[in-house]
Design a protein around this motif. Structure first.
Motif, short mmCIF file in Angstrom:
data_model
loop_
_atom_site.label_atom_id
_atom_site.label_comp_id
_atom_site.label_asym_id
_atom_site.label_seq_id
_atom_site.Cartn_x
_atom_site.Cartn_y
_atom_site.Cartn_z
N ILE A 49 0.82 -1.23 0.00
CA ILE A 49 0.00 0.00 0.00
C ILE A 49 0.85 1.28 0.00
O ILE A 49 0.31 2.38 -0.01
CB ILE A 49 -1.00 0.03 1.19
N ALA A 50 2.17 1.13 -0.01
CA ALA A 50 3.05 2.32 0.02
C ALA A 50 2.92 3.14 -1.26
O ALA A 50 2.53 2.63 -2.31
CB ALA A 50 4.50 1.87 0.20
N ASP A 51 3.28 4.41 -1.15
CA ASP A 51 3.35 5.30 -2.33
C ASP A 51 4.82 5.62 -2.56
O ASP A 51 5.36 6.57 -1.99
CB ASP A 51 2.54 6.58 -2.06
N PRO A 52 5.52 4.82 -3.38
CA PRO A 52 6.97 4.98 -3.54
C PRO A 52 7.39 6.38 -3.97
O PRO A 52 8.43 6.87 -3.57
CB PRO A 52 7.33 3.96 -4.62
N LYS A 53 6.55 7.03 -4.78
CA LYS A 53 6.93 8.36 -5.28
C LYS A 53 6.83 9.42 -4.19
O LYS A 53 7.38 10.51 -4.31
CB LYS A 53 6.09 8.73 -6.50
N ALA A 54 6.09 9.11 -3.10
CA ALA A 54 5.99 10.05 -1.98
C ALA A 54 7.08 9.80 -0.95
O ALA A 54 7.27 10.60 -0.03
CB ALA A 54 4.62 9.91 -1.32
N MET A 55 7.82 8.69 -1.10
CA MET A 55 8.86 8.35 -0.12
C MET A 55 10.19 9.02 -0.47
O MET A 55 10.58 9.05 -1.64
CB MET A 55 9.05 6.82 -0.05
N THR A 56 10.86 9.54 0.53
CA THR A 56 12.16 10.18 0.34
C THR A 56 13.27 9.15 0.56
O THR A 56 13.01 8.03 1.03
CB THR A 56 12.36 11.32 1.35
N GLU A 57 14.48 9.55 0.26
CA GLU A 57 15.62 8.66 0.53
C GLU A 57 15.68 8.30 2.02
O GLU A 57 15.94 7.16 2.39
CB GLU A 57 16.93 9.32 0.09
N ALA A 58 15.38 9.28 2.87
CA ALA A 58 15.39 9.04 4.32
C ALA A 58 14.34 8.00 4.71
O ALA A 58 14.56 7.16 5.59
CB ALA A 58 15.14 10.34 5.08
N ASP A 59 13.19 8.03 4.03
CA ASP A 59 12.14 7.03 4.30
C ASP A 59 12.62 5.63 3.93
O ASP A 59 12.44 4.69 4.70
CB ASP A 59 10.87 7.34 3.47
N ALA B 241 13.24 -3.32 -1.57
CA ALA B 241 13.77 -3.18 -2.94
C ALA B 241 12.65 -3.04 -3.97
O ALA B 241 12.76 -2.27 -4.93
CB ALA B 241 14.66 -4.37 -3.30
N VAL B 242 11.57 -3.78 -3.77
CA VAL B 242 10.43 -3.73 -4.70
C VAL B 242 9.78 -2.35 -4.64
O VAL B 242 9.46 -1.75 -5.68
CB VAL B 242 9.40 -4.83 -4.34
N THR B 243 9.59 -1.81 -3.44
CA THR B 243 8.97 -0.49 -3.28
C THR B 243 9.89 0.58 -3.88
O THR B 243 9.43 1.46 -4.62
CB THR B 243 8.70 -0.20 -1.78
N LEU B 244 11.18 0.47 -3.60
CA LEU B 244 12.15 1.42 -4.15
C LEU B 244 12.13 1.42 -5.68
O LEU B 244 12.28 2.47 -6.31
CB LEU B 244 13.56 1.09 -3.63
#
Length: 235
Positions: free
Chosen positions: A71-81, A100-103
């Motif tokens: 359910i994550a939003d990879p484009k909303a995640m920062t490198e710190a996340d 790795a899949v989310t990244l």
């Protein structure tokens, strides 16, 4: 749905048999033993929800962490996340199949994966190489630097046998994925796979497994799978 409701739903989906299987692969308590396919109806109810994904991941419950990736939003995640998620990824099913899949669906995927590959830490390196596998298997060849991937193949050839076990496995998969999914370097990947030869993966309390990227590439060629790209990285 809030965190408590999702945790209750996941617990209800748990199966003791799967729990034992996950534990035998390195998972630890807390976990429920939920089949990934059984998470799909729950995903349809919740859809993408990054704040909830972060809450689920922070529980340390393996099934909740896995569902967080869905359910994550990879484009909303920062490198710190991504770094925070990686810190909590205590075994390969989290590092390689959740983080790795989310990244791989984020715009910063390559730069973060490059740092992890250079880190010298087993699961970070494993996640970095695995991320490239997910990327190569889903994105157009034009999104990659041929010279960079060629150098990565050379690095894998030179260091795979001395690398930590999970990193070895991810590197071997990288050689295979370049050979099948990135056409400009198919021939180089085949040569690399042959030069590397069999790769022994030692596992706790289980007998070693032997990986051979050259055989796997040949099987894909025989099945007409050269140039394979999947539509979606996540289920």
């Amino acid at each position: 749905m809030n965190l408590e409701m999702v945790m209750q739903e996941l617990e209800a989906l748990g199966k003791e048999r799967l729990k034992k299987m996950y534990v035998s692969n390195g998972a630890r308590e807390p976990l429920f033993g939920v089949a990934t396919g059984d998470m799909k109806p729950l995903f349809k109810k919740i859809k993408i929800n990054q704040p909830l994904a972060d809450q689920l991941y922070a529980t340390g419950n393996y099934d909740a962490m896995y569902f967080a990736g869905i359910i994550a939003d990879p484009k909303a995640m920062t490198e710190a996340d991504f770094e925070r998620w990686m810190e909590r990824a205590y075994f390969y099913m989290l590092s390689d199949f959740v983080v790795a899949v989310t990244l791989a669906e984020a715009d910063i995927a390559q730069e973060v994966a490059d740092k992890w590959i250079a880190s010298g830490e087993e699961l970070r390196m494993s996640a970095g190489w695995s991320c490239y596998c997910w990327l190569l298997g889903s994105r157009p060849d034009s999104e990659f630097s041929e010279s960079k991937l060629a150098k990565m193949l050379e690095m894998a050839e030179q260091t795979i046998h001395e690398s930590p076990e999970r990193t070895k496995s991810a590197m071997n998969n990288f050689i295979y994925t370049v050979g099948v999914s990135y056409l400009p370097l198919h021939d180089k990947a085949v040569k690399t796979a042959k030069a590397v030869g069999p790769v022994e993966i030692k596992r706790d309390k289980k007998k070693s497994s032997i990986l051979q990227a050259s055989d796997s590439i040949q099987k894909a060629v025989d099945k007409g799978q050269l140039g394979f790209k999947r539509k979606h990285v996540r289920c």
